[in-house]
Design a protein around this motif. Structure first.
Motif, PDB file in Angstrom:
ATOM      1  N   UNK A 148       0.861  -1.004   0.221  1.00 17.77           N
ATOM      2  CA  UNK A 148      -0.112   0.044  -0.036  1.00 17.77           C
ATOM      3  C   UNK A 148       0.805   1.230   0.019  1.00 17.77           C
ATOM      4  N   UNK A 149       0.218   2.333  -0.611  1.00 14.89           N
ATOM      5  CA  UNK A 149       1.105   3.545  -0.666  1.00 14.89           C
ATOM      6  C   UNK A 149       0.121   4.611  -0.475  1.00 14.89           C
ATOM      7  N   UNK A 150       0.631   5.934  -0.577  1.00 11.47           N
ATOM      8  CA  UNK A 150      -0.358   6.908  -0.526  1.00 11.47           C
ATOM      9  C   UNK A 150      -0.242   7.714   0.958  1.00 11.47           C
ATOM     10  N   UNK A 151      -1.523   7.922   1.590  1.00  8.83           N
ATOM     11  CA  UNK A 151      -1.746   8.497   2.640  1.00  8.83           C
ATOM     12  C   UNK A 151      -2.491   7.803   3.800  1.00  8.83           C
ATOM     13  N   UNK A 152      -3.113   8.502   4.531  1.00  2.12           N
ATOM     14  CA  UNK A 152      -4.184   7.775   5.727  1.00  2.12           C
ATOM     15  C   UNK A 152      -5.261   7.208   5.164  1.00  2.12           C
ATOM     16  N   UNK A 153      -5.450   5.816   5.648  1.00 10.36           N
ATOM     17  CA  UNK A 153      -6.697   5.086   5.503  1.00 10.36           C
ATOM     18  C   UNK A 153      -7.975   5.945   5.654  1.00 10.36           C
ATOM     19  N   UNK A 154      -8.058   6.614   6.821  1.00  4.61           N
ATOM     20  CA  UNK A 154      -9.078   7.337   7.377  1.00  4.61           C
ATOM     21  C   UNK A 154      -9.437   8.422   6.084  1.00  4.61           C
ATOM     22  N   UNK A 155      -8.593   8.904   5.471  1.00 11.06           N
ATOM     23  CA  UNK A 155      -8.916   9.717   4.321  1.00 11.06           C
ATOM     24  C   UNK A 155      -8.870   9.357   2.842  1.00 11.06           C
ATOM     25  N   UNK A 156      -9.064   7.933   3.083  1.00 13.25           N
ATOM     26  CA  UNK A 156      -9.093   6.968   1.578  1.00 13.25           C
ATOM     27  C   UNK A 156      -7.932   7.490   0.549  1.00 13.25           C
ATOM     28  N   UNK A 157      -6.959   8.070   1.140  1.00 11.48           N
ATOM     29  CA  UNK A 157      -5.919   8.140   0.386  1.00 11.48           C
ATOM     30  C   UNK A 157      -4.778   7.095   0.351  1.00 11.48           C
ATOM     31  N   UNK A 158      -4.811   5.927   0.817  1.00 20.62           N
ATOM     32  CA  UNK A 158      -4.106   4.791   0.834  1.00 20.62           C
ATOM     33  C   UNK A 158      -4.703   3.921  -0.439  1.00 20.62           C
ATOM     34  N   UNK A 159      -3.772   3.703  -1.419  1.00 25.30           N
ATOM     35  CA  UNK A 159      -3.960   2.770  -2.675  1.00 25.30           C
ATOM     36  C   UNK A 159      -2.999   1.690  -2.634  1.00 25.30           C
ATOM     37  N   UNK A 160      -3.618   0.709  -2.964  1.00 28.17           N
ATOM     38  CA  UNK A 160      -2.584  -0.547  -2.888  1.00 28.17           C
ATOM     39  C   UNK A 160      -2.259  -0.479  -4.580  1.00 28.17           C
ATOM     40  N   UNK A 161      -1.081  -1.121  -4.661  1.00 25.87           N
ATOM     41  CA  UNK A 161      -0.331  -0.882  -5.743  1.00 25.87           C
ATOM     42  C   UNK A 161       0.321  -2.509  -6.099  1.00 25.87           C
ATOM     43  N   UNK A 162       0.489  -2.743  -7.469  1.00 23.09           N
ATOM     44  CA  UNK A 162       1.209  -3.876  -7.826  1.00 23.09           C
ATOM     45  C   UNK A 162       2.509  -3.553  -8.624  1.00 23.09           C
ATOM     46  N   UNK A 163       3.568  -4.275  -8.374  1.00 24.20           N
ATOM     47  CA  UNK A 163       4.818  -4.012  -8.982  1.00 24.20           C
ATOM     48  C   UNK A 163       4.947  -5.387  -9.603  1.00 24.20           C
TER      49      UNK A 163
END
Length: 389
Positions: A55-70
């Motif tokens: 997961x990357x981005x920001x806080x889960x509470x603000x829905x700014x966490x986005x899971x990524x595939x590499x």
């Protein structure tokens, strides 16, 4: 990378659902997902390379966490690259499964108002993705909820406690079992099965399920046979008598089936690796690793070696049956403070493990030295802050 192109009938449903994303919590369908250890951050190799999810981005509470595939194609000089399917919010998590050749499958977990799991398929190591149907009820939030058979079929453990299968890519899903029906089998009753945690396939394409067993008998791995769900093993060592055992992850590496188990709870819990090269039977165990109160954060498969990140900035690995767990170098400064899903191990291009860490929009790849980790690659990821669509 390309967006997923769903059939017209699915597009109308998706638009209606995604219109509400970003404002409410996920309600899902069926029972709520149980807490998961390790997290959805994980990695495994396949014939044409290695994939990793975090997961990357920001806080889960603000829905700014986005899971990524590499993905990193096979080859000692190959570098990691972003391979996240586009088009659907990935706040809830992503599960990846691989089959023979460069084929990858990805399924998104529900988040906010997304109440099903869209699936996508790539035939070029994640460079491009195409829609591969919808799974409803949605995928369970466990690291091994999705697996691919050698011939391309899929098996999925859902949030509603059902086991669904698709005979071929893009095929319709049918129910193979329910948690209740598996628990009612003689093999599951003998070990006191309390829940399913993982799904997989043997090299011969026989379905495997892992779960939590509360008492004696085998250690919670079941194989689909002519007579229903059978005990696949491994047998419970005397030292584990009376301890609950949970299958944390289940995967296939070449001709071997590999599992990560946790025996016991709290300060007396131990980790064990398990391997079968006999199509899901005759499992062998590693030596136990006393957790002493530590918690697994994520786990990865490199060949037949297991690597596990523990809280507190520690990492351990075990190479195969009968082997003892060995420490990996202490994690880079600040890694222990990252969210559990923002860190994972992955197979290195020349053997051993690499470390992947996500901080904001930056992915760092670290190579293991004799006593430290050295940063070898940095990838900047475009994170759609403020939007979960």
């Amino acid at each position: 990378m390309t967006s997923w192109r769903w059939p017209a009938t699915a597009v109308a449903v998706a638009v209606a659902v995604l219109a509400g994303c970003g404002s409410t919590r996920a309600s899902g369908t069926g029972r709520p997902a149980a807490p998961v250890t390790p997290s959805l951050a994980t990695s495994a190799g396949y014939p044409d390379g290695t994939w990793a999810v975090l997961v990357m981005g920001g806080a889960a509470a603000q829905h700014n966490d986005f899971w990524q595939v590499f993905a990193r194609p096979a080859g000692k000089q190959a570098a990691w690259r972003l391979a996240t399917p586009l088009g659907v919010a990935s706040n809830g998590g992503i599960a990846v499964a691989a089959t023979g050749g460069p084929n990858l499958f990805a399924a998104l977990l529900p988040s906010q108002d997304l109440r099903f799991s869209p699936l996508a398929r790539s035939t070029d190591n994640g460079a491009k993705w195409a829609a591969d149907g919808l799974l409803d009820p949605p995928l369970a939030a466990t690291p091994s909820a999705l697996a691919a058979a050698p011939g391309g079929g899929l098996i999925a453990l859902t949030r509603a406690g059902t086991v669904q299968v698709a005979a071929h890519p893009g095929g319709s899903w049918t129910r193979l079992a329910t948690e209740r029906s598996v628990a009612g089998s003689a093999a599951a009753r003998s070990c006191g099965l309390t829940g399913l945690t993982a799904a997989g396939y043997t090299a011969a394409a026989a379905a495997l399920l892992g779960g939590t067993c509360s008492r004696g008998g085998h250690l919670g791995i079941f194989m689909r046979g002519a007579g229903g769900w059978l005990a696949a093993g491994p047998a419970r060592p005397a030292a584990l008598a009376g301890r609950p055992v949970e299958v944390l992850q289940l995967a296939r590496s070449g001709a071997a089936d590999v599992a990560l188990l946790q025996a016991g709870t709290g300060r007396t819990a131990s980790l064990l690796g398990a391997w079968s090269t006999a199509n899901g039977s005759r499992w062998q165990l590693s030596a136990p690793y006393p957790l002493a109160g530590a918690q697994p954060r994520s786990a990865a498969l490199a060949g037949q070696a297991l690597g596990v990140l523990l809280n507190g900035g520690r990492a351990i690995t075990v190479t195969g049956p009968g082997a003892a767990w060995q420490p990996l170098p202490a994690l880079p400064a600040g890694t222990a403070a990252l969210a559990a899903g923002a860190v994972t191990l992955a197979a290195g291009p020349s053997g051993g493990f690499q470390l992947l860490t996500g901080r904001g929009n930056q992915l760092s790849v670290w190579a293991a030295g004799s006593d430290s980790w050295n940063r070898s690659q940095v990838i900047k990821v475009s994170i759609p802050y403020g939007s979960s669509g």
